[in-house]
Structures are given as structure tokens and as C-alpha cells.
Motif scaffolding. Structure first.
Motif: not given
Length: 144
Positions: A13-15, A38-41, A7-11
Motif C-alpha cells: 500500500a505504501s509503494q 478479496q484478492l484486491a486487498g 497496476g497494484f499487484t506486487q506493491k
């Protein structure tokens, strides 16, 4: 066969991209119903497809067949539904769709199921991985 989930939330881009540098990880299978918000960053569909190709050289596939319907998702998220009810409805949906027959098994060998939730415990990617393991056997599930 290794099947990763992330899951990408709370990470950052580097992590996120560091986690994808797992030995044997070949592709990301995006199982989000909506991957253009847009929330997907940095994980918006087109951006993510570019970053995966350029940074870790990983393939990208998007499949809504492995996502819950908007109705099932809204019942759980917007209406604060019960997790067990969500699980039952989503697993029944996968059975109805016969997801184990929709894709070649080798697509999942070295794949990473991507969704937004930070933890697999409360994300449908966990159910997809377990469903495929029950259907096909011989899958080592690794939650990143």
C-alpha cells in the motif's frame, strides 16, 4: 495531456500510494472488470475510493467500458490463451464500444488507469492508453 497507468499487484500500500503522488495526477480510473474481490486487498472498490480521497486526495472513477469482457479475459487467463489474440480481441472490443466517444477527454487529463497486473506490458491498461492516444493524439503516457 498526461495519462498515467498503474497496476497494484506486487506493491505494498505504501509503494502504491507513493506512486500516485505524481505531479498533475488528479484521479484514478479503475478499469478492472472485477474490483470487489478479496484478492484486491487494499484496492477493493470501496476501500480504494476511501483511501484515495483521504490519503492523496485523488478522485476515483470505475469504468467497465474500458475492461475486457469476462469471456475475453477467461480465454487469456484461465485457458492460457495467446497474448496477441487477447490484444486483437480487446482492441476490436474498444473499437466496437467506441470508447473514445464514451467519455469527455478531460476526464483522462491527469488520470491514472488502474488495473491489477504489475507491468503494463501484459495488461489491458496499455492497450487502453495507446488506443486513446491514437484516437485523440497529444497524450503523454506514463507507466508507473
Amino acid at each position: 495531456m498526461k495519462l498515467f497507468t498503474l497496476g497494484f499487484t506486487q506493491k505494498s500500500a505504501s509503494q502504491f500510494f507513493e506512486l500516485l503522488k505524481q505531479p498533475g495526477l488528479k484521479r484514478v480510473i479503475d478499469i478492472r472488470l472485477n474490483n470487489v474481490s478479496q484478492l484486491a486487498g487494499f484496492t477493493k472498490k470501496d476501500d480504494l475510493q476511501f483511501f484515495l480521497r483521504e490519503i492523496p486526495h485523488i478522485d476515483y472513477v470505475h469504468s467497465v467500458d474500458l475492461a475486457p469482457t469476462q469471456e475475453i479475459l477467461d480465454e487469456y487467463k484461465k485457458n492460457k490463451g495467446d497474448w496477441k489474440v487477447f490484444e486483437k480481441k480487446f482492441v476490436n472490443l474498444m473499437k466496437k464500444r467506441k470508447v473514445e466517444t464514451l467519455f469527455p477527454k478531460n476526464l483522462f487529463d491527469g488520470a491514472c488507469l488502474l488495473c491489477s497486473e504489475p507491468s503494463h506490458e501484459h495488461c489491458h491498461r496499455h492497450f487502453v492508453a495507446e488506443y486513446l492516444k491514437a484516437s485523440w493524439g497529444n497524450i503523454d503516457i506514463i507507466h508507473l
